[in-house]
Design an enzyme around this catalytic site. Structure first.
Site, PDB file in Angstrom:
ATOM      1  N   GLU A   1       9.767  25.431 -13.068  1.00 35.15           N
ATOM      2  CA  GLU A   1       8.783  24.940 -14.058  1.00 35.15           C
ATOM      3  C   GLU A   1       8.190  26.090 -14.870  1.00 35.15           C
ATOM      4  OE1 GLU A   1       6.739  22.821 -10.913  1.00 35.15           O
ATOM      5  OE2 GLU A   1       7.181  20.913 -11.864  1.00 35.15           O
TER       6      GLU A   1
ATOM      7  N   GLY B   1       8.049  25.169  -8.689  1.00 26.99           N
ATOM      8  CA  GLY B   1       7.166  25.784  -9.681  1.00 26.99           C
ATOM      9  C   GLY B   1       7.829  26.958 -10.391  1.00 26.99           C
TER      10      GLY B   1
ATOM     11  N   GLU C   1      11.144  19.951  -4.472  1.00 29.42           N
ATOM     12  CA  GLU C   1       9.895  19.449  -3.881  1.00 29.42           C
ATOM     13  C   GLU C   1      10.121  18.206  -3.033  1.00 29.42           C
ATOM     14  OE1 GLU C   1      10.340  20.282  -7.096  1.00 29.42           O
ATOM     15  OE2 GLU C   1       8.608  21.392  -7.861  1.00 29.42           O
TER      16      GLU C   1
ATOM     17  N   ALA D   1       5.977  26.963  -5.768  1.00 27.92           N
ATOM     18  CA  ALA D   1       4.585  27.132  -5.367  1.00 27.92           C
ATOM     19  C   ALA D   1       4.560  27.611  -3.917  1.00 27.92           C
ATOM     20  CB  ALA D   1       3.864  25.798  -5.486  1.00 27.92           C
TER      21      ALA D   1
HETATM   22  N1  CO8 Z   1       6.338  29.197  -0.457  1.00 29.51           N
HETATM   23  C1  CO8 Z   1       5.967  30.068   0.492  1.00 29.51           C
HETATM   24  N2  CO8 Z   1       6.847  30.929   1.068  1.00 29.51           N
HETATM   25  C2  CO8 Z   1       8.124  30.890   0.662  1.00 29.51           C
HETATM   26  C3  CO8 Z   1       8.567  30.001  -0.331  1.00 29.51           C
HETATM   27  C4  CO8 Z   1       7.605  29.128  -0.926  1.00 29.51           C
HETATM   28  N3  CO8 Z   1       7.919  28.274  -1.912  1.00 29.51           N
HETATM   29  N4  CO8 Z   1       9.898  30.181  -0.511  1.00 29.51           N
HETATM   30  C5  CO8 Z   1      10.260  31.170   0.331  1.00 29.51           C
HETATM   31  N5  CO8 Z   1       9.195  31.607   1.035  1.00 29.51           N
HETATM   32  C6  CO8 Z   1       9.159  32.652   2.075  1.00 29.51           C
HETATM   33  C7  CO8 Z   1       9.779  32.162   3.359  1.00 29.51           C
HETATM   34  O1  CO8 Z   1       8.837  31.424   4.126  1.00 29.51           O
HETATM   35  C8  CO8 Z   1      10.163  33.472   4.006  1.00 29.51           C
HETATM   36  O2  CO8 Z   1       8.997  34.044   4.557  1.00 29.51           O
HETATM   37  P1  CO8 Z   1       9.031  34.645   6.100  1.00 29.51           P
HETATM   38  O3  CO8 Z   1      10.018  35.773   6.015  1.00 29.51           O
HETATM   39  O4  CO8 Z   1       7.624  35.101   6.315  1.00 29.51           O
HETATM   40  O5  CO8 Z   1       9.495  33.542   6.964  1.00 29.51           O
HETATM   41  C9  CO8 Z   1      10.574  34.328   2.825  1.00 29.51           C
HETATM   42  O6  CO8 Z   1       9.984  33.740   1.677  1.00 29.51           O
HETATM   43  C10 CO8 Z   1      12.076  34.384   2.615  1.00 29.51           C
HETATM   44  O7  CO8 Z   1      12.544  33.050   2.539  1.00 29.51           O
HETATM   45  P2  CO8 Z   1      13.744  32.482   3.464  1.00 29.51           P
HETATM   46  O8  CO8 Z   1      13.810  33.206   4.745  1.00 29.51           O
HETATM   47  O9  CO8 Z   1      13.587  30.986   3.519  1.00 29.51           O
HETATM   48  O10 CO8 Z   1      14.990  32.878   2.560  1.00 29.51           O
HETATM   49  P3  CO8 Z   1      16.400  32.139   2.479  1.00 29.51           P
HETATM   50  O11 CO8 Z   1      17.281  33.041   1.663  1.00 29.51           O
HETATM   51  O12 CO8 Z   1      16.875  31.720   3.811  1.00 29.51           O
HETATM   52  O13 CO8 Z   1      16.125  30.796   1.642  1.00 29.51           O
HETATM   53  C11 CO8 Z   1      15.197  29.497  -0.171  1.00 29.51           C
HETATM   54  C12 CO8 Z   1      15.714  30.879   0.303  1.00 29.51           C
HETATM   55  C13 CO8 Z   1      16.347  28.502  -0.237  1.00 29.51           C
HETATM   56  C14 CO8 Z   1      14.639  29.711  -1.573  1.00 29.51           C
HETATM   57  C15 CO8 Z   1      14.110  28.989   0.795  1.00 29.51           C
HETATM   58  O14 CO8 Z   1      13.159  30.016   0.996  1.00 29.51           O
HETATM   59  C16 CO8 Z   1      13.383  27.786   0.306  1.00 29.51           C
HETATM   60  O15 CO8 Z   1      13.898  26.680   0.395  1.00 29.51           O
HETATM   61  N6  CO8 Z   1      12.143  27.967  -0.224  1.00 29.51           N
HETATM   62  C17 CO8 Z   1      11.300  26.871  -0.642  1.00 29.51           C
HETATM   63  C18 CO8 Z   1      11.773  26.307  -1.966  1.00 29.51           C
HETATM   64  C19 CO8 Z   1      10.902  25.130  -2.347  1.00 29.51           C
HETATM   65  O16 CO8 Z   1      10.825  24.138  -1.667  1.00 29.51           O
HETATM   66  N7  CO8 Z   1      10.212  25.251  -3.508  1.00 29.51           N
HETATM   67  C20 CO8 Z   1       9.340  24.236  -4.007  1.00 29.51           C
HETATM   68  C21 CO8 Z   1       7.941  24.471  -3.542  1.00 29.51           C
HETATM   69  S1  CO8 Z   1       6.830  23.168  -3.994  1.00 29.51           S
HETATM   70  C22 CO8 Z   1       6.517  23.456  -5.623  1.00 29.51           C
HETATM   71  O17 CO8 Z   1       6.987  24.382  -6.207  1.00 29.51           O
HETATM   72  C23 CO8 Z   1       5.580  22.508  -6.298  1.00 29.51           C
HETATM   73  C24 CO8 Z   1       5.317  22.920  -7.759  1.00 29.51           C
HETATM   74  C25 CO8 Z   1       3.972  22.466  -8.189  1.00 29.51           C
HETATM   75  C26 CO8 Z   1       3.487  23.127  -9.444  1.00 29.51           C
HETATM   76  C27 CO8 Z   1       3.461  24.625  -9.432  1.00 29.51           C
HETATM   77  C28 CO8 Z   1       2.190  25.232  -8.913  1.00 29.51           C
HETATM   78  C29 CO8 Z   1       2.266  26.752  -8.836  1.00 29.51           C
END
Ligand code: CO8
Length: 259
Positions: free
Chosen positions: A113, A110, A133, A67
């Site tokens: 999921e 998500g 999460e 998400a």
């Molecule tokens: N939300 C918003 N932006 C994101 C997300 C995200 N989940 N994941 C990555 N991005 C963005 C980063 O902020 C970054 O943006 P910017 O360049 O503007 O800073 C860009 O994507 C590239 O990401 P990274 O620089 O972090 O890339 P890396 O290769 O270093 O890392 C990762 C990749 C490991 C995937 C890392 O981005 C990460 O940990 N992302 C978050 C993963 C996460 O925590 N996901 C769970 C989110 S909560 C959730 O899903 C709840 C589900 C609820 C139900 C579903 C409803 C839709």
């Protein structure tokens, strides 16, 4: 079909539609509009008689990294309740046609999921599945504690959900979460190959068979068997049943018309 955050090709291959999540810079983070787009596309594709199977994919780097954390971060509980994003997810679950997730790179939160709401998952060797999460102070909300547990069992699901660790595509295959792992250049083609094995079947039989398998998650065995039996009987009302059985007896290929 034109949407803000997805690309849709209803005729990607014969009988096969493709939905591509399209926020590459954000690793396809699932904001509300993107999920709305997916839901609306699925409703349209489900109503299109030419479409017999649907593939959802992302890009090589990410299926979806979860998400959209930036969109969610400032929200309160009542905001989340009012937004009611899960009615979108419930609608995706109601899609009658088979959906295959073609996954490469991150399928997190998500994103994991969303794969699990699909009916089958083909992954590239680079795919990573996880429910991270817990690392950001919340927990799965799109089915991660339920569908993941049913797919891979309590101990493995508990570890993924409580540690937020990722698993590789090969481990996901061992765990029974996904159908197949292929080299990265082949994951979409392999999803198409799988879809091709379905599109020449009777669409009514496919629809009722899918519905019956999904009911097994919600019903007792006896209720499920009863449900299955009714759907089985119902298919004897179709021309496709007559055609399929006649074709077998006449030693020819069946020509199913969805009637
Ligand atoms: N939300 C918003 N932006 C994101 C997300 C995200 N989940 N994941 C990555 N991005 C963005 C980063 O902020 C970054 O943006 P910017 O360049 O503007 O800073 C860009 O994507 C590239 O990401 P990274 O620089 O972090 O890339 P890396 O290769 O270093 O890392 C990762 C990749 C490991 C995937 C890392 O981005 C990460 O940990 N992302 C978050 C993963 C996460 O925590 N996901 C769970 C989110 S909560 C959730 O899903 C709840 C589900 C609820 C139900 C579903 C409803 C839709």
């Amino acid at each position: 079909m034109s949407f803000e955050f997805i690309l849709v090709n209803p005729k990607y291959a014969e009988g096969i539609a493709l939905i591509q999540l399209n926020r590459p810079k954000e690793l396809n983070a699932l904001n509300l509009q993107l999920m709305q787009d997916v839901k609306n596309a699925l409703i349209q594709l489900d109503a299109d008689n030419e479409v017999r199977a649907i593939i959802i994919t992302g890009n090589e780097r990410a299926f979806a990294a979860g998400a959209d954390i930036k969109q969610m971060s400032g929200k309160g509980a009542i905001d989340m309740l009012k937004i009611d994003q899960f009615s979108t997810w419930d609608q995706i679950r109601k899609t009658k046609k088979p959906i295959i997730a073609a996954v490469s790179g991150f399928a997190l939160g998500g994103g994991c999921e969303l794969c699990m709401v699909c009916d089958m998952i083909i992954a590239s060797e680079t795919a990573k599945f996880g429910q991270p999460e817990i690392n950001i102070g919340v927990m799965p909300g799109g089915g991660g504690t339920q569908r993941l547990t049913k797919a891979i069992g309590k101990a493995r699901a508990m570890e993924m959900v409580l540690t937020g660790g990722f698993i590789s595509a090969h481990k996901a295959l061992d765990f029974g979460l996904i159908n197949k792992v292929v080299p990265v250049e082949l994951y979409l083609a392999e999803a198409v190959n799988l879809a091709k094995k379905i599109v020449d079947k009777s669409p009514l039989a496919v629809q009722l068979a899918k519905e019956s398998v999904l009911q097994s998650f919600d019903m007792s065995l006896q209720e499920g068997l009863y449900f299955e039996r009714k759907n089985f009987y119902m298919l004897f009302a179709t021309k496709d049943q007559k055609e399929g059985m006649a074709a077998f007896i006449e030693k020819r290929k069946a020509n199913f018309k969805g009637e």
